[in-house]
Design a protein around this motif. Structure first.
Motif, PDB file in Angstrom:
ATOM      1  N   ASP A  16      40.617  -9.702 -23.026  1.00 58.03           N
ATOM      2  CA  ASP A  16      39.801 -10.081 -24.189  1.00 58.03           C
ATOM      3  C   ASP A  16      40.306  -9.430 -25.470  1.00 58.03           C
TER       4      ASP A  16
ATOM      5  N   LEU B 204      30.826 -12.698 -30.029  1.00 57.90           N
ATOM      6  CA  LEU B 204      30.043 -13.154 -28.880  1.00 57.90           C
ATOM      7  C   LEU B 204      30.976 -13.313 -27.690  1.00 57.90           C
ATOM      8  N   VAL B 205      30.407 -13.300 -26.497  1.00 57.95           N
ATOM      9  CA  VAL B 205      31.209 -13.457 -25.281  1.00 57.95           C
ATOM     10  C   VAL B 205      30.591 -14.559 -24.431  1.00 57.95           C
ATOM     11  N   ASP B 206      31.317 -15.673 -24.273  1.00 59.85           N
ATOM     12  CA  ASP B 206      30.869 -16.734 -23.376  1.00 59.85           C
ATOM     13  C   ASP B 206      31.780 -16.761 -22.156  1.00 59.85           C
ATOM     14  N   GLU B 207      31.686 -17.792 -21.354  1.00 63.58           N
ATOM     15  CA  GLU B 207      32.459 -17.833 -20.114  1.00 63.58           C
ATOM     16  C   GLU B 207      33.962 -17.900 -20.350  1.00 63.58           C
TER      17      GLU B 207
ATOM     18  N   ARG C 288      26.298 -10.561 -27.414  1.00 66.84           N
ATOM     19  CA  ARG C 288      27.300  -9.941 -28.265  1.00 66.84           C
ATOM     20  C   ARG C 288      28.184  -9.036 -27.415  1.00 66.84           C
TER      21      ARG C 288
ATOM     22  N   VAL D 265      26.476 -20.825 -29.425  1.00 67.74           N
ATOM     23  CA  VAL D 265      27.392 -20.389 -28.373  1.00 67.74           C
ATOM     24  C   VAL D 265      26.551 -19.895 -27.199  1.00 67.74           C
ATOM     25  N   THR D 266      26.811 -20.432 -26.002  1.00 67.12           N
ATOM     26  CA  THR D 266      25.993 -20.109 -24.839  1.00 67.12           C
ATOM     27  C   THR D 266      26.830 -19.545 -23.694  1.00 67.12           C
ATOM     28  N   ASP D 267      26.133 -18.901 -22.752  1.00 69.75           N
ATOM     29  CA  ASP D 267      26.808 -18.401 -21.562  1.00 69.75           C
ATOM     30  C   ASP D 267      26.843 -19.503 -20.505  1.00 69.75           C
TER      31      ASP D 267
ATOM     32  N   ALA E 199      24.804 -16.772 -25.873  1.00 68.30           N
ATOM     33  CA  ALA E 199      25.820 -15.819 -25.422  1.00 68.30           C
ATOM     34  C   ALA E 199      25.535 -14.433 -25.979  1.00 68.30           C
TER      35      ALA E 199
END
Length: 286
Positions: A148, A175-178, A134, A124-126, A132
């Motif tokens: 969220d 995790l937090v991505d876009e 946490r 998982v990526t930003d 990404a």
């Protein structure tokens, strides 16, 4: 970097072409960034049971079914074979949960399979293509926190609809991505209908999320989604479309303990009188 010993068989089999770097090391596994052909993925290498710091594995395993009776007996006895089988069940639980939850609409890393204690899955990526962060490593506006939090509660609800509870949900396992939150770390996921700890695990998961997001949006601290969801679940009325309000009226009436004891004693006396009458009638007949 040098290929870790546990990943080497995947390299030999052509499943992994290159280990790029270590991403993180946690209480139950070490995660590496790997290249598989043209794709960059994660390889999660589970630690051996004696090296894990996850101390409460037994209560999470409750209710997990093992189809092979020989394996089940060995696991109950705690033999060497049984412990090895238990490790396989623990490791496979995460990939099974990932497939189930992905199909249920929960945002989780896409799994690619578990091979001898190594789980291959999506990285998982930003927005810039980096891993990404946490949830615990990001700052949120009040508005984004509400958005969220609602997404996470929706995912928790979808999990429960599918019969699963994360069991260890916190700002360190999101995790937090876009596009928002992504749920990770699921080897301890529990069966909601077969685990006696399911209710309080659900409440703890939701409480962790409520407290974390609530520091940015205090109005969230008043919500009671866990109790609301569990009540609907027990009634068989929880589904992906039902509207959750975050409100739950708890039964505040205290139990009439004295009255209950009086009823029990009265019933006992009636039974004793009945038995005495039977005994008396038998004596008369004799």
């Amino acid at each position: 970097m040098k290929v870790p010993q546990r990943i080497q068989p995947l390299v030999d089999d052509g499943l992994v072409d290159e280990v790029l770097r270590q991403l993180m090391s946690g209480k139950e596994a070490t995660v590496y960034v790997v290249r598989c052909g043209q794709e960059i993925r994660c390889a999660k290498v589970y630690k051996d049971a004696d090296k894990r710091s996850f101390k409460q594995a037994v209560q999470y395993r409750e209710g997990r079914k093992v189809r092979n009776s020989r394996r089940a007996r060995a696991m109950e006895k705690g033999s060497s074979f049984g412990r090895n089988e238990q490790e396989k069940v623990w490791q496979n639980a995460e990939v099974d949960a990932l497939y189930r939850l992905d199909n249920a609409g929960v945002r989780v890393p896409e799994p690619y399979g578990c091979f001898d204690g190594v789980l291959l899955m999506e990285l998982v990526t930003d927005v810039d293509g980096f891993a990404a962060p946490r949830l615990g490593d990001v700052s949120l506006t009040p508005e984004q926190a509400v958005i969220d939090h609602n997404k996470v509660i929706h995912y928790v609800r979808l999990m429960l609809c599918d019969g699963l509870i994360h069991g260890d949900l916190s700002e360190f396992n999101v995790l937090v991505d876009e596009h928002g939150p992504v749920i990770i770390d699921l080897p301890q996921a529990v069966d909601a209908s077969a685990n006696n700890n399911a209710k309080w695990m659900l409440e703890r998961d939701v409480e962790n999320m409520r407290l974390y997001y609530g520091q940015y949006a205090p109005e969230l601290l008043e919500k009671k989604y866990a109790k609301e969801m569990w009540a609907l679940y027990e009634l068989g009325e929880l589904n992906a479309e039902v509207e959750l309000t975050g409100h739950f009226d708890e039964d505040t009436e205290s139990a009439d303990v004295e009255g209950i004891l009086d009823e029990i004693n009265a019933a006992r006396e009636e039974e004793l009188e009945r038995l005495a009458r039977i005994e008396s009638s038998e004596e008369v007949e004799q």
